[in-house]
Scaffold this motif. Structure first.
Motif, PDB file in Angstrom:
ATOM      1  N   MET A   1      45.367  43.703  44.652  1.00 20.84           N
ATOM      2  CA  MET A   1      46.640  43.686  43.204  1.00 20.84           C
ATOM      3  C   MET A   1      47.795  42.720  44.083  1.00 20.84           C
ATOM      4  O   MET A   1      48.186  42.045  43.005  1.00 20.84           O
ATOM      5  CB  MET A   1      46.851  44.972  42.963  1.00 20.84           C
ATOM      6  N   VAL A   2      48.054  43.044  45.018  1.00 17.89           N
ATOM      7  CA  VAL A   2      49.191  42.190  45.510  1.00 17.89           C
ATOM      8  C   VAL A   2      48.890  40.745  45.437  1.00 17.89           C
ATOM      9  O   VAL A   2      49.599  39.772  44.997  1.00 17.89           O
ATOM     10  CB  VAL A   2      49.642  42.604  46.979  1.00 17.89           C
ATOM     11  N   SER A   3      47.485  40.362  45.790  1.00 17.77           N
ATOM     12  CA  SER A   3      46.957  38.983  45.796  1.00 17.77           C
ATOM     13  C   SER A   3      47.070  38.577  44.443  1.00 17.77           C
ATOM     14  O   SER A   3      47.523  37.584  43.957  1.00 17.77           O
ATOM     15  CB  SER A   3      45.483  38.870  46.183  1.00 17.77           C
ATOM     16  N   PHE A   4      46.608  39.140  43.416  1.00 21.20           N
ATOM     17  CA  PHE A   4      46.513  39.135  42.032  1.00 21.20           C
ATOM     18  C   PHE A   4      48.119  38.873  41.426  1.00 21.20           C
ATOM     19  O   PHE A   4      48.403  37.812  40.551  1.00 21.20           O
ATOM     20  CB  PHE A   4      46.159  40.228  41.203  1.00 21.20           C
ATOM     21  N   GLN A   5      49.098  39.719  42.052  1.00 22.66           N
ATOM     22  CA  GLN A   5      50.453  39.575  41.684  1.00 22.66           C
ATOM     23  C   GLN A   5      50.960  38.058  42.123  1.00 22.66           C
ATOM     24  O   GLN A   5      51.869  37.401  41.479  1.00 22.66           O
ATOM     25  CB  GLN A   5      51.364  40.542  42.258  1.00 22.66           C
ATOM     26  N   VAL A   6      50.682  37.610  43.440  1.00 28.36           N
ATOM     27  CA  VAL A   6      51.092  36.284  43.713  1.00 28.36           C
ATOM     28  C   VAL A   6      50.745  35.376  42.659  1.00 28.36           C
ATOM     29  O   VAL A   6      51.235  34.325  42.457  1.00 28.36           O
ATOM     30  CB  VAL A   6      50.541  36.062  45.197  1.00 28.36           C
ATOM     31  N   LEU A   7      49.340  35.506  42.574  1.00 32.65           N
ATOM     32  CA  LEU A   7      48.460  34.369  41.596  1.00 32.65           C
ATOM     33  C   LEU A   7      49.213  34.244  40.232  1.00 32.65           C
ATOM     34  O   LEU A   7      49.711  33.135  39.862  1.00 32.65           O
ATOM     35  CB  LEU A   7      47.279  34.739  41.197  1.00 32.65           C
ATOM     36  N   TYR A   8      49.724  35.326  39.603  1.00 35.27           N
ATOM     37  CA  TYR A   8      50.292  35.303  38.322  1.00 35.27           C
ATOM     38  C   TYR A   8      51.712  34.857  38.248  1.00 35.27           C
ATOM     39  O   TYR A   8      52.158  34.134  37.444  1.00 35.27           O
ATOM     40  CB  TYR A   8      50.063  36.270  37.428  1.00 35.27           C
ATOM     41  N   THR A   9      52.443  35.249  39.447  1.00 33.95           N
ATOM     42  CA  THR A   9      53.682  34.813  39.619  1.00 33.95           C
ATOM     43  C   THR A   9      53.996  33.284  39.804  1.00 33.95           C
ATOM     44  O   THR A   9      54.742  32.725  39.064  1.00 33.95           O
ATOM     45  CB  THR A   9      54.293  35.465  41.067  1.00 33.95           C
ATOM     46  N   VAL A  10      53.240  32.724  40.607  1.00 31.80           N
ATOM     47  CA  VAL A  10      53.063  31.329  40.547  1.00 31.80           C
ATOM     48  C   VAL A  10      52.795  30.449  39.538  1.00 31.80           C
ATOM     49  O   VAL A  10      53.250  29.846  38.983  1.00 31.80           O
ATOM     50  CB  VAL A  10      51.799  30.907  41.831  1.00 31.80           C
TER      51      VAL A  10
ATOM     52  N   GLU B   1      42.070  52.993  48.526  1.00 31.00           N
ATOM     53  CA  GLU B   1      43.500  52.605  47.679  1.00 31.00           C
ATOM     54  C   GLU B   1      44.329  51.706  48.478  1.00 31.00           C
ATOM     55  O   GLU B   1      44.910  50.873  47.649  1.00 31.00           O
ATOM     56  CB  GLU B   1      44.499  54.016  47.616  1.00 31.00           C
ATOM     57  N   GLU B   2      44.539  51.570  49.702  1.00 30.47           N
ATOM     58  CA  GLU B   2      45.325  50.724  50.317  1.00 30.47           C
ATOM     59  C   GLU B   2      44.743  48.994  50.045  1.00 30.47           C
ATOM     60  O   GLU B   2      45.208  48.016  49.966  1.00 30.47           O
ATOM     61  CB  GLU B   2      45.387  50.741  51.559  1.00 30.47           C
ATOM     62  N   GLY B   3      43.243  49.307  50.291  1.00 29.07           N
ATOM     63  CA  GLY B   3      42.539  47.869  49.839  1.00 29.07           C
ATOM     64  C   GLY B   3      42.820  47.456  48.493  1.00 29.07           C
ATOM     65  O   GLY B   3      42.797  46.221  48.125  1.00 29.07           O
ATOM     66  N   ALA B   4      42.832  48.319  47.560  1.00 28.45           N
ATOM     67  CA  ALA B   4      42.802  48.006  46.105  1.00 28.45           C
ATOM     68  C   ALA B   4      44.453  47.458  45.902  1.00 28.45           C
ATOM     69  O   ALA B   4      44.834  46.538  45.281  1.00 28.45           O
ATOM     70  CB  ALA B   4      42.800  49.324  45.039  1.00 28.45           C
ATOM     71  N   HIS B   5      45.559  48.027  46.668  1.00 28.91           N
ATOM     72  CA  HIS B   5      46.654  47.458  46.643  1.00 28.91           C
ATOM     73  C   HIS B   5      46.901  46.080  47.190  1.00 28.91           C
ATOM     74  O   HIS B   5      47.457  45.255  46.501  1.00 28.91           O
ATOM     75  CB  HIS B   5      47.659  48.575  47.648  1.00 28.91           C
ATOM     76  N   ARG B   6      45.946  45.808  48.282  1.00 26.82           N
ATOM     77  CA  ARG B   6      46.141  44.439  48.910  1.00 26.82           C
ATOM     78  C   ARG B   6      45.637  43.501  47.813  1.00 26.82           C
ATOM     79  O   ARG B   6      46.149  42.206  47.401  1.00 26.82           O
ATOM     80  CB  ARG B   6      45.593  44.303  50.290  1.00 26.82           C
TER      81      ARG B   6
ATOM     82  N   MET C   1      51.122  56.986  48.359  1.00 29.17           N
ATOM     83  CA  MET C   1      49.907  56.510  48.155  1.00 29.17           C
ATOM     84  C   MET C   1      49.449  56.690  46.603  1.00 29.17           C
ATOM     85  O   MET C   1      48.781  56.139  45.877  1.00 29.17           O
ATOM     86  CB  MET C   1      48.771  57.058  48.835  1.00 29.17           C
ATOM     87  N   SER C   2      50.115  57.670  46.034  1.00 26.77           N
ATOM     88  CA  SER C   2      49.864  58.124  44.574  1.00 26.77           C
ATOM     89  C   SER C   2      50.561  57.110  43.755  1.00 26.77           C
ATOM     90  O   SER C   2      50.199  56.626  42.663  1.00 26.77           O
ATOM     91  CB  SER C   2      50.324  59.438  44.254  1.00 26.77           C
ATOM     92  N   LEU C   3      51.798  56.483  44.341  1.00 25.36           N
ATOM     93  CA  LEU C   3      52.480  55.264  43.564  1.00 25.36           C
ATOM     94  C   LEU C   3      51.593  54.111  43.704  1.00 25.36           C
ATOM     95  O   LEU C   3      51.399  53.272  42.505  1.00 25.36           O
ATOM     96  CB  LEU C   3      53.681  55.167  44.230  1.00 25.36           C
ATOM     97  N   ILE C   4      50.826  53.705  44.865  1.00 21.72           N
ATOM     98  CA  ILE C   4      50.058  52.647  44.998  1.00 21.72           C
ATOM     99  C   ILE C   4      48.957  52.748  43.808  1.00 21.72           C
ATOM    100  O   ILE C   4      48.730  51.905  43.202  1.00 21.72           O
ATOM    101  CB  ILE C   4      49.525  52.594  46.337  1.00 21.72           C
ATOM    102  N   SER C   5      48.402  53.872  43.753  1.00 20.71           N
ATOM    103  CA  SER C   5      47.284  54.256  43.089  1.00 20.71           C
ATOM    104  C   SER C   5      47.899  53.975  41.439  1.00 20.71           C
ATOM    105  O   SER C   5      46.989  53.625  40.639  1.00 20.71           O
ATOM    106  CB  SER C   5      46.778  55.587  42.782  1.00 20.71           C
ATOM    107  N   MET C   6      49.010  54.640  40.954  1.00 19.11           N
ATOM    108  CA  MET C   6      49.490  54.320  39.644  1.00 19.11           C
ATOM    109  C   MET C   6      49.700  52.830  39.419  1.00 19.11           C
ATOM    110  O   MET C   6      49.361  52.421  38.451  1.00 19.11           O
ATOM    111  CB  MET C   6      50.844  55.030  39.631  1.00 19.11           C
TER     112      MET C   6
END
Length: 430
Positions: A139-148, A132-137, A19-24
């Motif tokens: 940011m994963v959506s943002f990562q999909v966006l910029y990867t595309v 933290e898990e909500g922020a993680h989800r 979880m600290s990794l997700i935060s980082m």
């Protein structure tokens, strides 16, 4: 120490570190290495405290450190409460909370299924972990966006580069400058994609032993993503300075200055590819000597961050000034109704005037809003717009300077007609 991590209590620590990794990775507020070091310090203090405190008399549950919290001796049949551990990345949110364990009437800690201890950690984890898990989800959506975005840009840029280099009639100083701009965007897209793959490989592994964490936190493990990070910073600077070259070239073209294109093209190469080196090398040295942590993505000392950001801000400001000058020149020439005003100059001006505000404005607006200095909704808005614009810029540049270019479309149409004449059988069969 290694044997301790193999005990039945290791899953709780792994969860906390994860979880600290997700935060980082997503908030930049906590670093995995710091969490691990804080946990080691907490453990040492607990062991010292257990050794120094006098033991209870009679029947009692033994004091223990169960890889999560430091528990004192417990009276039979009671619930033992302790403060939430201070090493938790979200400790400030739960510092008034309590963790609980139950001491059985036989002087043994109550167990679940005979294997794991009964513990109530709801006050220390549930809300904070959910956040933290909500922020993680997100940011994963943002990562999909910029990867595309970067993938689409990379494909468009490669195709645009092939068109400008393969068609001989398109080979000129203007298109050479476009090709260099395309190359800088393409390298940037590649560096971002490679960096994400390396980061995922680095942080995505399963770790269950202290030796695994030591490898994960070692400098050697992060070398690959640091190289990709340096390349990405170089390409970001190259993007801005090659676009500055575009603006300078257009300005000289519009004011009708007489100059040797070959001599100036050499200077353009130095400005576009050489200037970023003058700033990336000092930044890399500062990171290596002062902040040699993880993938060099975090900015603990903002002075080092400005080594990269000041030249970007400078290029953006110069581009905006040139933007206003170009606009003034175009309006003056159009008012004078100059019939000799080349059509390709107007088209180049239109493309450049479209891109200059896009490049300059968002950099100037967000120059002081760093990931480390923004929180909450503002931070997510900033991250979304920055990632969206940065990832799709390469695609927009390829469209405006190549695919929508009248000369390019005309040349491709000619090549297509010639190909049909050379292959009549194929054309007729269709």
């Amino acid at each position: 120490m290694k044997d301790v991590f193999l005990s039945q209590y290791n899953t709780r620590l792994i969860h906390i570190l994860w979880m600290s990794l997700i935060s980082m990775k997503n908030c930049g507020a906590q670093v995995l290495e710091k969490t691990f070091e804080e946990w080691l310090r907490y453990k040492e203090e607990c062991l010292k405290k257990m050794a120094s405190d006098p033991y209870s008399s009679g029947l009692f549950c033994n004091r223990t450190f169960d890889m999560y919290a430091c528990w004192p001796d417990g009276s039979p049949g009671s619930i033992v409460n302790v403060s939430c551990p201070s090493y938790l990345p979200w400790f400030e949110k739960v510092k008034h909370g309590l963790a609980s364990r139950r001491c059985g009437p036989d002087g043994q800690w109550v167990m679940l299924n005979g294997t794991e201890p009964w513990r109530d950690l709801s006050q220390c984890e549930m809300e904070a972990v959910a956040e933290e898990e909500g922020a993680h989800r997100l940011m994963v959506s943002f990562q999909v966006l910029y990867t595309v975005g970067y993938s689409l840009s990379l494909l468009a840029l490669i195709l645009a580069l092939l068109i400008l280099t393969l068609f001989r009639k398109l080979r000129c100083t203007r298109n050479y400058i476009h090709a260099n701009l395309f190359a800088s965007f393409g390298l940037r897209a590649i560096s971002v994609i490679v960096k994400d793959v390396l980061v995922e490989k680095l942080w995505g592994r399963q770790v269950f032993q202290v030796s695994d964490w030591e490898v994960l936190l070692s400098n050697k493990a992060a070398i690959g993503c640091r190289v990709a990070q340096v390349l990405m910073q170089y390409c970001i600077l190259a993007n801005h300075y090659w676009f500055l070259v575009e603006a300078v070239y257009l300005y000289k073209l519009l004011i009708g200055a007489v100059f040797s294109e070959k001599n100036y093209y050499t200077l353009y190469l130095y400005l576009g590819w050489g200037t970023p080196v003058a700033f990336v090398v000092p930044w890399m040295a500062a990171k290596y000597l002062k902040e040699n942590v993880e993938c060099w993505a975090l900015n603990e000392n903002m002075n080092y961050w400005w080594i990269i950001r000041i030249p970007i801000l400078l290029a953006s400001m110069i581009n905006l000034l040139i933007f206003m000058q170009i606009l003034k020149v175009i309006l003056a020439k159009l008012r004078a109704n100059q019939k000799g005003y080349a059509d390709y100059k107007l088209r180049l001006a239109k493309a450049t005037l479209t891109l200059i505000p896009l490049f300059g404005i968002h950099e100037v607006v967000f120059i002081f809003a760093t990931d480390e200095q923004t929180t909450g909704v503002l931070r997510y808005v900033k991250v979304f717009f920055t990632l969206f614009l940065n990832s799709f810029q390469g695609f927009l540049v390829a469209v405006l300077y190549c695919f929508a270019n009248k000369e390019v479309k005309s040349e491709m149409k000619k090549k297509w007609q010639l190909w049909k004449l050379d292959h009549p059988a194929l054309c007729c069969s269709q």
